[in-house]
Design a protein around this motif. Structure first.
Motif, PDB file in Angstrom:
ATOM      1  N   ARG A   1       0.823  -1.212   0.000  1.00 30.82           N
ATOM      2  CA  ARG A   1       0.000   0.000   0.000  1.00 30.82           C
ATOM      3  C   ARG A   1       0.861   1.267   0.000  1.00 30.82           C
ATOM      4  O   ARG A   1       0.403   2.328  -0.398  1.00 30.82           O
ATOM      5  CB  ARG A   1      -0.959  -0.004   1.192  1.00 30.82           C
ATOM      6  CG  ARG A   1      -2.184  -0.898   0.960  1.00 30.82           C
ATOM      7  CD  ARG A   1      -3.276  -0.711   2.009  1.00 30.82           C
ATOM      8  NE  ARG A   1      -2.875  -1.181   3.322  1.00 30.82           N
ATOM      9  CZ  ARG A   1      -2.873  -2.471   3.693  1.00 30.82           C
ATOM     10  NH1 ARG A   1      -3.251  -3.417   2.851  1.00 30.82           N
ATOM     11  NH2 ARG A   1      -2.494  -2.808   4.900  1.00 30.82           N
ATOM     12  N   LEU A   2       2.111   1.156   0.472  1.00 28.40           N
ATOM     13  CA  LEU A   2       3.043   2.289   0.413  1.00 28.40           C
ATOM     14  C   LEU A   2       3.688   2.399  -0.964  1.00 28.40           C
ATOM     15  O   LEU A   2       4.491   3.303  -1.202  1.00 28.40           O
ATOM     16  CB  LEU A   2       4.146   2.124   1.463  1.00 28.40           C
ATOM     17  CG  LEU A   2       3.724   2.228   2.923  1.00 28.40           C
ATOM     18  CD1 LEU A   2       4.905   1.887   3.841  1.00 28.40           C
ATOM     19  CD2 LEU A   2       3.212   3.644   3.235  1.00 28.40           C
TER      20      LEU A   2
ATOM     21  N   SER B   1      10.622  11.054  14.362  1.00 26.10           N
ATOM     22  CA  SER B   1      12.048  10.763  14.218  1.00 26.10           C
ATOM     23  C   SER B   1      12.330  10.072  12.887  1.00 26.10           C
ATOM     24  O   SER B   1      13.298  10.397  12.181  1.00 26.10           O
ATOM     25  CB  SER B   1      12.524   9.859  15.361  1.00 26.10           C
ATOM     26  OG  SER B   1      12.339  10.500  16.609  1.00 26.10           O
ATOM     27  N   GLY B   2      11.462   9.097  12.565  1.00 28.98           N
ATOM     28  CA  GLY B   2      11.637   8.389  11.296  1.00 28.98           C
ATOM     29  C   GLY B   2      11.517   9.337  10.111  1.00 28.98           C
ATOM     30  O   GLY B   2      12.283   9.250   9.139  1.00 28.98           O
TER      31      GLY B   2
ATOM     32  N   ILE C   1       7.258   6.925   6.569  1.00 31.69           N
ATOM     33  CA  ILE C   1       7.302   6.810   5.094  1.00 31.69           C
ATOM     34  C   ILE C   1       5.972   7.251   4.502  1.00 31.69           C
ATOM     35  O   ILE C   1       5.904   8.039   3.558  1.00 31.69           O
ATOM     36  CB  ILE C   1       7.624   5.341   4.695  1.00 31.69           C
ATOM     37  CG1 ILE C   1       9.063   5.004   5.081  1.00 31.69           C
ATOM     38  CG2 ILE C   1       7.367   5.114   3.223  1.00 31.69           C
ATOM     39  CD1 ILE C   1       9.372   3.502   5.071  1.00 31.69           C
ATOM     40  N   GLU C   2       4.896   6.740   5.103  1.00 33.09           N
ATOM     41  CA  GLU C   2       3.553   7.066   4.619  1.00 33.09           C
ATOM     42  C   GLU C   2       3.316   8.579   4.656  1.00 33.09           C
ATOM     43  O   GLU C   2       2.742   9.147   3.728  1.00 33.09           O
ATOM     44  CB  GLU C   2       2.518   6.346   5.479  1.00 33.09           C
ATOM     45  CG  GLU C   2       1.086   6.532   5.019  1.00 33.09           C
ATOM     46  CD  GLU C   2       0.105   5.852   5.983  1.00 33.09           C
ATOM     47  OE1 GLU C   2      -0.171   4.653   5.784  1.00 33.09           O
ATOM     48  OE2 GLU C   2      -0.368   6.518   6.935  1.00 33.09           O
ATOM     49  N   ALA C   3       3.780   9.230   5.735  1.00 28.20           N
ATOM     50  CA  ALA C   3       3.572  10.672   5.879  1.00 28.20           C
ATOM     51  C   ALA C   3       4.306  11.433   4.778  1.00 28.20           C
ATOM     52  O   ALA C   3       3.766  12.365   4.175  1.00 28.20           O
ATOM     53  CB  ALA C   3       4.049  11.125   7.268  1.00 28.20           C
ATOM     54  N   HIS C   4       5.568  11.063   4.524  1.00 25.27           N
ATOM     55  CA  HIS C   4       6.303  11.700   3.421  1.00 25.27           C
ATOM     56  C   HIS C   4       5.559  11.548   2.106  1.00 25.27           C
ATOM     57  O   HIS C   4       5.411  12.498   1.328  1.00 25.27           O
ATOM     58  CB  HIS C   4       7.713  11.095   3.296  1.00 25.27           C
ATOM     59  CG  HIS C   4       8.753  11.854   4.080  1.00 25.27           C
ATOM     60  ND1 HIS C   4       9.277  13.056   3.661  1.00 25.27           N
ATOM     61  CD2 HIS C   4       9.368  11.571   5.257  1.00 25.27           C
ATOM     62  CE1 HIS C   4      10.181  13.487   4.549  1.00 25.27           C
ATOM     63  NE2 HIS C   4      10.241  12.611   5.535  1.00 25.27           N
ATOM     64  N   LEU C   5       5.088  10.326   1.850  1.00 25.36           N
ATOM     65  CA  LEU C   5       4.396  10.070   0.583  1.00 25.36           C
ATOM     66  C   LEU C   5       3.099  10.862   0.506  1.00 25.36           C
ATOM     67  O   LEU C   5       2.747  11.411  -0.545  1.00 25.36           O
ATOM     68  CB  LEU C   5       4.122   8.567   0.446  1.00 25.36           C
ATOM     69  CG  LEU C   5       5.362   7.691   0.197  1.00 25.36           C
ATOM     70  CD1 LEU C   5       5.021   6.205   0.349  1.00 25.36           C
ATOM     71  CD2 LEU C   5       5.948   7.965  -1.207  1.00 25.36           C
ATOM     72  N   ALA C   6       2.403  10.941   1.651  1.00 25.60           N
ATOM     73  CA  ALA C   6       1.121  11.639   1.672  1.00 25.60           C
ATOM     74  C   ALA C   6       1.302  13.127   1.408  1.00 25.60           C
ATOM     75  O   ALA C   6       0.514  13.760   0.678  1.00 25.60           O
ATOM     76  CB  ALA C   6       0.424  11.427   3.009  1.00 25.60           C
ATOM     77  N   VAL C   7       2.347  13.693   1.963  1.00 26.19           N
ATOM     78  CA  VAL C   7       2.549  15.145   1.855  1.00 26.19           C
ATOM     79  C   VAL C   7       3.210  15.523   0.548  1.00 26.19           C
ATOM     80  O   VAL C   7       2.814  16.471  -0.119  1.00 26.19           O
ATOM     81  CB  VAL C   7       3.388  15.656   3.044  1.00 26.19           C
ATOM     82  CG1 VAL C   7       3.796  17.113   2.848  1.00 26.19           C
ATOM     83  CG2 VAL C   7       2.625  15.472   4.347  1.00 26.19           C
TER      84      VAL C   7
ATOM     85  N   LEU D   1       7.242   2.883   9.230  1.00 29.61           N
ATOM     86  CA  LEU D   1       6.355   2.775   8.068  1.00 29.61           C
ATOM     87  C   LEU D   1       5.418   3.988   7.986  1.00 29.61           C
ATOM     88  O   LEU D   1       5.127   4.498   6.894  1.00 29.61           O
ATOM     89  CB  LEU D   1       5.539   1.476   8.126  1.00 29.61           C
ATOM     90  CG  LEU D   1       6.349   0.175   8.107  1.00 29.61           C
ATOM     91  CD1 LEU D   1       5.416  -1.044   8.078  1.00 29.61           C
ATOM     92  CD2 LEU D   1       7.303   0.123   6.918  1.00 29.61           C
ATOM     93  N   LEU D   2       4.962   4.465   9.149  1.00 31.73           N
ATOM     94  CA  LEU D   2       4.057   5.630   9.151  1.00 31.73           C
ATOM     95  C   LEU D   2       4.821   6.903   8.771  1.00 31.73           C
ATOM     96  O   LEU D   2       4.242   7.818   8.173  1.00 31.73           O
ATOM     97  CB  LEU D   2       3.396   5.779  10.527  1.00 31.73           C
ATOM     98  CG  LEU D   2       2.419   4.643  10.890  1.00 31.73           C
ATOM     99  CD1 LEU D   2       1.928   4.784  12.341  1.00 31.73           C
ATOM    100  CD2 LEU D   2       1.220   4.617   9.922  1.00 31.73           C
TER     101      LEU D   2
END
Ligand SMILES: [Zn+2]
Ligand SMILES: [Zn+2]
Lengths: 473, 473
Positions: A53-54, A447-448, A132-138, A129-130
């Protein structure tokens, strides 16, 4: 402007805090107990779905034990590649009656989620993973290349990690660094970076003086006592002043660099509190050694226990024919389990004739030490990322006293490897009422995210003297 | 003519051999298992009856445990008094399935009676009673005064013998010597006289370095290891060359007299056979010590076992907070359990500060050594009696390596004490298929009879420089 992409990602993470907590609670509802082979395949499957999903390529890597989950993010040309390592297996939850709420029914109390595996390690790799998801979302893209590697056997000692990593080196070795989010923050809540671990080798020293135990009256003075032979042998291996006196054992030891020595000296330690808590009247010999140096820069030879004869209640007039010292040696850079065991074997072989005993050294496995230089350019990235994410600079540990298979990354793959824990100091991992504080989880995701941004900053600008061709090649 | 009364007694014993065997088989049919409190009162009652039928005054002496049976023969003016000691309790017979025939259904096979207790000790003290009976049957009187003392707790360690003997000293202390028929002959079948035993003291040395066990990685180098402290402490107590290096421990040791030293040197030992049987490549240090001296004239410090940490299968990364050495010291004349323990305590107290540990010495009982001079005039009587009864002079052991409560006679009562075993070397006491050979039983009765005659010879003629007033007073 450095980390220019990060503020909106932080904002996204802050906005979605409740949903992230809900995601974690859903994740830890699924047991994945490696020691009991419960739920491993199901949770590996959940992770495959999350990675897909990522937009990651996800792959189940078979091992001789439980599989590892491998994910590869979209290519980011010219950017470095970070390998994010973690483990999806958890400890057995027993004793169940000691839990306030059931281990696989996550519950929030006092700002913490209570569940088996929530801190060790599901909450920590889910934070990655979250992020990564945040970077992708933004931003619709990641700042750097990302490989995710989650193993399913960490809680049973990672018995197949080394061979699996070696077997799949082609999929991993083009990483530029390894970052593991595992373990706990300093009790003060301050972030930490860990650069190395001591290695270990386990072995038994078996001394035999006779074919069978005899009676201490009927044969005392005639039959050599294996316990005495062992005591005298051990006495030649470590002096009362703390020096290890096994010839060659410490020859490979590499003293810490100036940066590492200074970092160790700068670390806080409340020695009176520690000594009170452990009931110590003195630290181990030698007495004048600085506290952190003891755990980071010096090997130890530990007698774990001694078998043979009779050691139960009451008295038994046995004259032992066999005595076995169970030992471990903690190894510092650049000792190896094989080298240490060979030194012990040679020492024991030289002493045995004088003992009137046959002596055997039986090894039972070990791990290499690992040390990543604190002046690695990636260290600067981690330092800055953790400071941005947490509002305070991290404590930096050149090494820890225990042993983890980090050598798989630093020595097998030749990569710098860092551990940045996200768990609260009282997470009670491996114990009933394991928990992760909501604020630690949240700070972990931040941090991630900051780590990824920081690594993105390295794109195109050479700050990396040690790894230049890999980084930009 | 010396022993002029003996030949007709021997003839009587030879004539009645079958009936004596039948009497023994009837006796061992009755269990008297002290450890299980089975049949003790019944067998004590049987013995009371036997003594009364001999014309003895019989008395049951209560103790805090099982009672002792005391018998006093008819007064023989001017003759010495022998105290014949033995024990009527037997070992538990388990495992029952290992017996060829049931332990309390005595059976004759291959010239031996098989039954629990037949050798240890019923056949041996019954031989003494049958010797008395033979003298009475032939001569209508005994050659000397006889006291019979049979305890019911020998097989559980004679826990009340010392206090009972001290309490009833008025009934025992006018004896001139003590003779015990127990144990086994030399494997060659030759008779033996045993003059002494080593004493023993049991104790634990408990070393503590911390309030709890820790992890050898997380705390190795910081927390002192109790096992190392114990190893280093023990290393100060006995040198690899075999010397005991506890100050004061050996100060009271009385070297053997010239007679004892010569007797030990004259005793046979098949050292190659012993070393092969026990799987020894060398005797205990010091290497140059004569064989029998090791067991007879020197104390030992035996480590029976070491507790603490983890000593089971596999490996466990424990750093032990506590280590306990279970020890015994075999004592030679004139050491005492109290003196030895005090020396150990003082030594340990002096060493403890350098160890970074608290050390405690916990005693758990012991026995004094016992030594009867081989030039006692009674020794000459026993020597001659055994030679007459068995046709061969006995082997004479100044001391044995193990510990028995003979000090109760030599030190509490102040009497010379001798052990003259009647059992065959392969009697399998304490084991399934315990047995007594018919010829050993028969020779035992003859030995007992000759002893009484020999003591009768002492009447009126002073041969006893050490015990003159007692003997003739
Ligand atoms: Zn864990
Ligand atoms: Zn016995």
């Amino acid at each position: 402007m450095p980390y220019s992409d990060l503020d909106p990602v932080f904002a996204h993470i802050d906005r979605n805090a409740d949903s992230h907590v809900a995601r974690l609670m859903e994740y830890v509802r699924h047991p994945s107990i490696s020691a009991q082979d419960v739920g491993i395949r199901e949770v590996a499957g959940l992770l495959m779905g999350m990675l897909e999903r990522l937009g990651f390529e996800a792959e189940l890597l078979a091992t001789r034990g439980h599989p590892m989950v491998l994910g590869r993010g979209p290519a980011v040309p010219d950017a470095p590649t970070v390998l994010l390592y973690g483990h999806y297996d958890v400890q057995p939850p027993e004793p169940l009656e000691a839990w306030t709420t059931p281990p696989f029914e996550p519950t929030i109390r006092d700002g913490r989620i209570f569940a088996r595996g929530v801190g060790d390690n599901k909450g920590q790799h889910l934070a990655q993973l979250l992020a990564i998801e945040a970077h992708l979302a933004v931003h619709g893209r990641l700042p750097c290349n990302v490989i995710v590697l989650l193993e399913g056997e960490e809680e049973i000692g990672s018995p197949h990690l080394a061979e699996a990593v070696a077997a799949h080196a082609d999929k991993l070795a083009h990483a530029d660094l390894v970052v593991t989010a595992d373990g706990t923050l300093h009790p003060s809540g301050r972030g930490t970076i860990l650069y190395g671990v001591r290695g270990v080798t386990h072995f038994d020293i078996r001394v035999r003086t006779a074919a069978r135990d005899t009676h201490s009256g009927n044969f005392g003075g005639v039959v050599p006592n294996a316990m005495w032979a062992l005591v005298h042998l051990l006495g030649t291996m470590r002096a009362p002043d703390g020096r290890l006196t096994v010839a060659g054992l410490c020859d490979p030891v590499v003293a810490p660099g100036a940066v590492e020595a200074a970092a160790a000296a700068a670390l806080p330690i409340d020695l009176p509190a520690l000594m009170t808590e452990l009931g110590l009247s003195a630290l181990d010999a030698p007495r004048d050694r600085p506290f952190w140096d003891r755990l980071m820069f010096h090997p130890t030879l530990t007698i774990n226990g001694i078998a043979g004869g009779y050691s139960g209640p009451g008295s038994k007039t046995v004259l032992p024919a066999e005595a076995v010292a169970k030992c471990d040696i903690r190894l510092v850079e650049a000792m190896t389990p094989d080298q240490a065991l060979a030194a012990v074997r040679a020492h024991v072989a030289a002493q045995a004739p004088a003992l009137g005993a046959t002596v055997e050294v039986v090894g039972s496995g070990g791990m290499l030490p690992s040390r990543t230089p604190m002046d690695s350019p990636f260290a600067a990235v981690l330092r800055r990322a953790l400071t941005l994410a947490r509002g305070e600079s991290p404590l930096e540990y050149p090494c820890m006293g225990g042993s983890l298979p980090d050598y798989v990354f630093t020595k097998t793959l030749g990569l710098p490897a860092f551990v940045t824990p996200y768990g609260n100091a009282d997470e009670a991992n491996h114990a009933p009422d394991e928990n992760l504080s909501l604020s630690c989880f949240h700070a972990g995701i931040r941090s991630g995210a900051a780590l990824l941004s920081g690594l993105g900053e390295l794109t195109g600008a050479c700050v990396c003297p040690v790894n230049h061709t890999k980084l930009h090649g």
